[in-house]
Design an enzyme around this catalytic site. Sequence first.
Site, mmCIF file in Angstrom:
data_model
loop_
_atom_site.group_PDB
_atom_site.id
_atom_site.type_symbol
_atom_site.label_atom_id
_atom_site.label_comp_id
_atom_site.label_asym_id
_atom_site.label_seq_id
_atom_site.Cartn_x
_atom_site.Cartn_y
_atom_site.Cartn_z
ATOM 1 N N SER A 79 -8.943 -2.863 2.822
ATOM 2 C CA SER A 79 -9.219 -1.606 3.530
ATOM 3 C C SER A 79 -10.636 -1.588 4.092
ATOM 4 O O SER A 79 -11.529 -2.281 3.617
ATOM 5 C CB SER A 79 -9.046 -0.418 2.590
ATOM 6 O OG SER A 79 -7.821 -0.494 1.913
HETATM 7 N N1 SAH Z 1 -6.765 -2.384 -2.732
HETATM 8 C C1 SAH Z 1 -6.610 -3.505 -1.837
HETATM 9 C C2 SAH Z 1 -5.868 -3.103 -0.575
HETATM 10 C C3 SAH Z 1 -4.759 -4.055 -0.310
HETATM 11 S S1 SAH Z 1 -3.580 -3.582 0.887
HETATM 12 C C4 SAH Z 1 -7.954 -4.158 -1.537
HETATM 13 O O1 SAH Z 1 -8.980 -3.624 -1.958
HETATM 14 O O2 SAH Z 1 -7.967 -5.223 -0.926
HETATM 15 C C5 SAH Z 1 -2.276 -2.978 -0.132
HETATM 16 C C6 SAH Z 1 -1.644 -3.914 -1.118
HETATM 17 O O3 SAH Z 1 -0.522 -3.251 -1.698
HETATM 18 C C7 SAH Z 1 -1.088 -5.211 -0.532
HETATM 19 O O4 SAH Z 1 -1.684 -6.317 -1.180
HETATM 20 C C8 SAH Z 1 0.414 -5.138 -0.834
HETATM 21 O O5 SAH Z 1 0.999 -6.389 -1.140
HETATM 22 C C9 SAH Z 1 0.456 -4.197 -2.024
HETATM 23 N N2 SAH Z 1 1.738 -3.523 -2.227
HETATM 24 C C10 SAH Z 1 2.614 -3.074 -1.299
HETATM 25 N N3 SAH Z 1 3.686 -2.502 -1.882
HETATM 26 C C11 SAH Z 1 3.478 -2.594 -3.234
HETATM 27 C C12 SAH Z 1 4.252 -2.201 -4.381
HETATM 28 N N4 SAH Z 1 5.428 -1.609 -4.276
HETATM 29 N N5 SAH Z 1 3.722 -2.454 -5.594
HETATM 30 C C13 SAH Z 1 2.520 -3.076 -5.742
HETATM 31 N N6 SAH Z 1 1.766 -3.476 -4.700
HETATM 32 C C14 SAH Z 1 2.240 -3.243 -3.453
#
Ligand code: SAH
Length: 227
Positions: A79
């Site tokens: 993000s």
């Molecule tokens: N907090 C992260 C943001 C990553 S983007 C950072 O600081 O980099 C969101 C993430 O959510 C992705 O890696 C994606 O694979 C994950 N995601 C999507 N659906 C999900 C689910 N149902 N359960 C767990 N993770 C999920």
Amino acid sequence: MKAGALIPLMASLVMCEAQDFRAARERMVRDHMEARGVKDARVLAAMRATPRHLFVPKALQGKAYEDTPLPIGYGQTISQPYIVASMTELLGVRPGDRVLEIGTGSGYQAAVLAQLAKEVYSIEIVEELGRQSRRLFEQLGHANIEVRIGDGYKGWPEKAPFDRIILTASPPEIPQALIDQLKNGGRLVAPEGKAWQELMVIDKDAAGKVKKRAVYGVQFVPMVKGK
Ligand code: SAH
């Protein structure tokens, strides 16, 4: 040049690089966080201390401190720094808190939370991202983060209840299972929606009554349904 001279030269290059990143990080906090209203001193200190360049692919390290989301592989993104700071401030983490994060991704948000909370539990559905983050937390010494590879829709019942819950992927509707795993007096911060998403804050009062409000529009990757 003699081989022996190469080592101090390399060491000073590494130090230069570390200082460049530190200066870029200071600018990021000043221009994109403080200037845009993030005030919480503990949050700002954590943003200053977290080496965001280590959470992005090597080829993108030069952009790590720009106020933009960046691709981290597997169709996912880390993000935008301002959003991480703003959501972390909204979450209002206290030093004794146990925090659940859905969507570990690069691990950046979890690393920020680890400096503010007692324990961080983070769930990631893409196995390789979960493993990568685990390795990075080990290298950085974040012993208070536990990563689970799995589907965040169900939360982490064995570790519930949580003082704080944060989602960094957007579900069409915030799952009831997660609201159920929030302590009385706890808070959940999450994007909600599909094409049109809003950042929501859910507060659970001492009696367990839930109040929900929208804060601003956001754009997160979708929270996918587990297989
Ligand atoms: N907090 C992260 C943001 C990553 S983007 C950072 O600081 O980099 C969101 C993430 O959510 C992705 O890696 C994606 O694979 C994950 N995601 C999507 N659906 C999900 C689910 N149902 N359960 C767990 N993770 C999920």
